[in-house]
Design a protein around this motif. Structure first.
Motif, PDB file in Angstrom:
ATOM      1  N   SER A  38      10.817   2.953  -0.676  1.00 38.98           N
ATOM      2  CA  SER A  38       9.462   2.896   0.510  1.00 38.98           C
ATOM      3  C   SER A  38       9.530   1.924   0.888  1.00 38.98           C
ATOM      4  CB  SER A  38       8.719   3.346  -0.912  1.00 38.98           C
ATOM      5  OG  SER A  38       8.008   2.987  -0.900  1.00 38.98           O
ATOM      6  N   PHE A  39       9.497   3.028   2.719  1.00 43.73           N
ATOM      7  CA  PHE A  39       9.206   2.624   3.516  1.00 43.73           C
ATOM      8  C   PHE A  39       7.554   2.002   3.687  1.00 43.73           C
ATOM      9  CE2 PHE A  39      11.564   6.014   5.034  1.00 43.73           C
ATOM     10  CZ  PHE A  39      12.947   5.523   5.670  1.00 43.73           C
ATOM     11  N   GLY A  40       7.728   0.734   4.209  1.00 43.81           N
ATOM     12  CA  GLY A  40       6.688   0.091   4.115  1.00 43.81           C
ATOM     13  C   GLY A  40       5.505   0.375   2.748  1.00 43.81           C
ATOM     14  N   ALA A  41       3.793   0.286   3.521  1.00 47.96           N
ATOM     15  CA  ALA A  41       3.808   0.668   2.416  1.00 47.96           C
ATOM     16  C   ALA A  41       3.097   2.371   2.221  1.00 47.96           C
ATOM     17  CB  ALA A  41       2.303  -0.311   2.763  1.00 47.96           C
ATOM     18  N   GLY A  42       3.927   2.905   2.847  1.00 47.31           N
ATOM     19  CA  GLY A  42       3.520   4.458   2.228  1.00 47.31           C
ATOM     20  C   GLY A  42       3.851   5.176   0.653  1.00 47.31           C
ATOM     21  N   PRO A  43       2.822   5.573   0.398  1.00 43.19           N
ATOM     22  CA  PRO A  43       3.094   5.812  -1.042  1.00 43.19           C
ATOM     23  C   PRO A  43       3.989   6.294  -1.384  1.00 43.19           C
ATOM     24  CG  PRO A  43       1.045   6.434   0.114  1.00 43.19           C
ATOM     25  CD  PRO A  43       1.388   6.301   1.360  1.00 43.19           C
ATOM     26  N   LEU A  80       6.628   8.482   5.191  1.00 43.27           N
ATOM     27  CA  LEU A  80       6.231   7.159   6.093  1.00 43.27           C
ATOM     28  C   LEU A  80       4.601   6.975   6.548  1.00 43.27           C
ATOM     29  CD1 LEU A  80       7.953  10.067   8.812  1.00 43.27           C
ATOM     30  CD2 LEU A  80       8.255   8.124   7.857  1.00 43.27           C
ATOM     31  N   GLU A  81       4.619   5.885   6.785  1.00 44.29           N
ATOM     32  CA  GLU A  81       3.102   5.669   7.657  1.00 44.29           C
ATOM     33  C   GLU A  81       2.687   6.129   7.900  1.00 44.29           C
ATOM     34  OE1 GLU A  81       1.818   2.619   5.829  1.00 44.29           O
ATOM     35  OE2 GLU A  81       2.719   1.199   6.083  1.00 44.29           O
ATOM     36  N   GLY A  82       1.285   6.310   7.588  1.00 45.61           N
ATOM     37  CA  GLY A  82      -0.143   6.842   8.891  1.00 45.61           C
ATOM     38  C   GLY A  82      -0.123   5.913   9.640  1.00 45.61           C
ATOM     39  N   PRO A  83      -0.680   6.751  10.873  1.00 46.07           N
ATOM     40  CA  PRO A  83      -1.770   5.892  11.791  1.00 46.07           C
ATOM     41  C   PRO A  83      -2.573   4.701  11.420  1.00 46.07           C
ATOM     42  CG  PRO A  83      -2.541   7.821  11.713  1.00 46.07           C
ATOM     43  CD  PRO A  83      -1.631   7.746  10.326  1.00 46.07           C
ATOM     44  N   VAL A  84      -2.366   3.208  12.294  1.00 44.67           N
ATOM     45  CA  VAL A  84      -3.378   2.507  11.892  1.00 44.67           C
ATOM     46  C   VAL A  84      -4.236   2.136  13.389  1.00 44.67           C
ATOM     47  CG1 VAL A  84      -2.101   0.965  10.283  1.00 44.67           C
ATOM     48  CG2 VAL A  84      -1.553   1.368  12.624  1.00 44.67           C
ATOM     49  N   TYR A  85      -5.294   1.380  13.026  1.00 45.98           N
ATOM     50  CA  TYR A  85      -6.564   1.406  13.956  1.00 45.98           C
ATOM     51  C   TYR A  85      -6.951   0.099  14.110  1.00 45.98           C
ATOM     52  CZ  TYR A  85      -6.209   6.361  15.207  1.00 45.98           C
ATOM     53  OH  TYR A  85      -6.086   7.795  14.881  1.00 45.98           O
ATOM     54  N   THR A  86      -7.390  -0.323  15.553  1.00 49.15           N
ATOM     55  CA  THR A  86      -8.045  -2.218  15.206  1.00 49.15           C
ATOM     56  C   THR A  86      -9.412  -1.950  16.766  1.00 49.15           C
ATOM     57  OG1 THR A  86      -8.102  -4.088  15.285  1.00 49.15           O
ATOM     58  CG2 THR A  86      -6.626  -2.781  17.264  1.00 49.15           C
ATOM     59  N   ARG A  87      -9.609  -2.341  16.089  1.00 50.09           N
ATOM     60  CA  ARG A  87     -10.821  -2.047  17.274  1.00 50.09           C
ATOM     61  C   ARG A  87     -10.377  -2.513  18.647  1.00 50.09           C
ATOM     62  NH1 ARG A  87     -13.675  -5.180  12.968  1.00 50.09           N
ATOM     63  NH2 ARG A  87     -11.945  -6.947  13.146  1.00 50.09           N
ATOM     64  N   PRO A  88     -10.975  -2.011  19.553  1.00 52.59           N
ATOM     65  CA  PRO A  88     -12.540  -1.246  19.593  1.00 52.59           C
ATOM     66  C   PRO A  88     -12.833   0.292  19.499  1.00 52.59           C
ATOM     67  CG  PRO A  88     -11.878  -1.222  21.890  1.00 52.59           C
ATOM     68  CD  PRO A  88     -10.791  -1.950  21.213  1.00 52.59           C
ATOM     69  N   ARG A  99       2.704  13.396   7.977  1.00 54.17           N
ATOM     70  CA  ARG A  99       3.115  12.615   8.758  1.00 54.17           C
ATOM     71  C   ARG A  99       4.239  13.401   8.633  1.00 54.17           C
ATOM     72  NH1 ARG A  99       2.612   7.208  11.420  1.00 54.17           N
ATOM     73  NH2 ARG A  99       1.165   8.141  13.206  1.00 54.17           N
ATOM     74  N   THR A 100       4.672  12.773   7.277  1.00 57.99           N
ATOM     75  CA  THR A 100       6.264  13.269   6.561  1.00 57.99           C
ATOM     76  C   THR A 100       6.577  14.522   6.579  1.00 57.99           C
ATOM     77  OG1 THR A 100       5.462  11.203   5.461  1.00 57.99           O
ATOM     78  CG2 THR A 100       7.706  12.455   4.697  1.00 57.99           C
ATOM     79  N   ARG A 101       5.777  15.537   6.383  1.00 56.03           N
ATOM     80  CA  ARG A 101       6.337  16.921   6.273  1.00 56.03           C
ATOM     81  C   ARG A 101       6.519  17.364   7.930  1.00 56.03           C
ATOM     82  NH1 ARG A 101       3.890  20.464   2.577  1.00 56.03           N
ATOM     83  NH2 ARG A 101       1.673  18.796   2.508  1.00 56.03           N
ATOM     84  N   ALA A 102       5.924  16.659   8.379  1.00 59.96           N
ATOM     85  CA  ALA A 102       6.427  17.300  10.317  1.00 59.96           C
ATOM     86  C   ALA A 102       7.493  16.168  10.488  1.00 59.96           C
ATOM     87  CB  ALA A 102       5.361  17.022  11.072  1.00 59.96           C
ATOM     88  N   ARG A 103       7.818  14.937  10.919  1.00 56.19           N
ATOM     89  CA  ARG A 103       8.420  14.668  10.750  1.00 56.19           C
ATOM     90  C   ARG A 103       9.888  14.967   9.934  1.00 56.19           C
ATOM     91  NH1 ARG A 103       4.787   9.725  14.076  1.00 56.19           N
ATOM     92  NH2 ARG A 103       4.305  11.021  14.906  1.00 56.19           N
ATOM     93  N   ARG A 104      10.342  14.408   8.348  1.00 58.77           N
ATOM     94  CA  ARG A 104      10.715  14.109   8.035  1.00 58.77           C
ATOM     95  C   ARG A 104      10.668  14.578   6.808  1.00 58.77           C
ATOM     96  NH1 ARG A 104      13.749   8.878   8.983  1.00 58.77           N
ATOM     97  NH2 ARG A 104      15.144  10.242   6.740  1.00 58.77           N
ATOM     98  N   PRO A 105      10.302  15.647   6.403  1.00 54.37           N
ATOM     99  CA  PRO A 105      10.642  16.850   5.441  1.00 54.37           C
ATOM    100  C   PRO A 105      11.543  16.863   4.610  1.00 54.37           C
ATOM    101  CG  PRO A 105      11.402  18.386   7.059  1.00 54.37           C
ATOM    102  CD  PRO A 105      11.147  16.896   7.737  1.00 54.37           C
ATOM    103  N   ASP A 106      12.868  15.801   4.642  1.00 55.86           N
ATOM    104  CA  ASP A 106      14.293  15.291   3.854  1.00 55.86           C
ATOM    105  C   ASP A 106      13.510  14.440   2.941  1.00 55.86           C
ATOM    106  OD1 ASP A 106      14.025  13.916   6.465  1.00 55.86           O
ATOM    107  OD2 ASP A 106      15.034  12.239   5.241  1.00 55.86           O
TER     108      ASP A 106
END
Ligand code: 6GU
Length: 228
Positions: A166-171, A175-183, A214-221
């Motif tokens: 699977s890709f990265g830590a995506g369950p 696909l992985e979802g968005p990530v954020y940090t400060r601020p 995100r997976t449904r929108a970009r990579r439904p396969d």
């Protein structure tokens, strides 16, 4: 894992000294040797190519330098990879499979390709990155080594952040979802409130939803047919 790369452009592989693969090399978990194919020629011009039997455009890589290089390296018994648009499609599962190899030899072709007898005798794998044509195997070698090396057991941070196919830590291979940090607010854009809530169950739920959307929108396969 030990990686040998054979190429007429050794400098092309210099980026392997950087980042995670470079760190693995420094620690000796992955060792990388880059070989100049022209060192295995014997004429003054160090010729690696010749015109194709049967005619046609372009040049073909001569078998002798390849055979001598692969013999000198001791490629017998290794996974011998030839990057080519005619190969099997590379993916995360393929990378994980290569990561289990003790020895990897990557043969970077240029021009119209390598004499087929070299491929028939030596290659265990012909790999394609996708449906487009590169000028040679070097860029593909960088991709293949980086994807495989980060999966080698014992490499920093690869315990929980990596799974086989699977890709990265995506369950569930999504696909992985968005990530954020400060601020918290930047240029008017705000980090989603749930990530700042401290509610770990809600955060996990939100991440699964984002991943799925995100997976449904970009990579439904990548989704099971019934949930597309
Ligand atoms: Cl692996 N090599 C080359 N030369 N072109 C490609 C490729 C590989 N994958 C897609 N195009």
């Amino acid at each position: 894992m030990h990686v040998d790369v054979v190429t007429i452009f050794p400098d092309y592989l210099a980026p392997l000294r950087l980042g995670l693969v470079g760190k693995a090399a420094e620690r000796g978990l992955v060792t990388i040797a880059v070989h100049d194919l022209r060192d295995y020629t014997h004429d003054v011009h160090r010729t690696v190519d010749d015109s194709p039997y049967g005619g046609g455009a372009g040049m073909v890589m001569r078998p002798e330098p390849w055979w001598e290089a692969l013999t000198a390296i001791g490629a017998g018994g290794a996974r011998v990879v030839v990057p080519t648009p005619a190969g099997r499609r590379f993916d995360q599962a393929y990378a994980a499979d290569l990561a289990r190899a003790e020895r990897l030899v990557i043969c970077c072709g240029r021009y119209e390709g390598i004499d087929q007898r070299v491929v028939d005798h030596w290659a265990t794998d012909e790999i394609s990155l996708g449906d487009y044509v590169l000028g040679g195997g070097e860029a593909a070698a960088l991709v293949i080594v980086e994807a495989a090396a980060r999966l080698v057991p014992g490499l920093v941070g690869n315990v929980e952040s990596i799974s086989d196919d699977s890709f990265g830590a995506g369950p569930d291979g999504m696909l992985e979802g968005p990530v954020y940090t400060r601020p918290e607010t930047y240029e008017g854009y705000v980090v989603p409130a749930v990530l700042r809530s401290g509610d770990h169950a809600a955060i996990a739920r939100w991440r699964r939803e984002q991943s799925r959307e995100r997976t449904r929108a970009r990579r439904p396969d990548l989704l099971p047919p019934e949930s597309r």
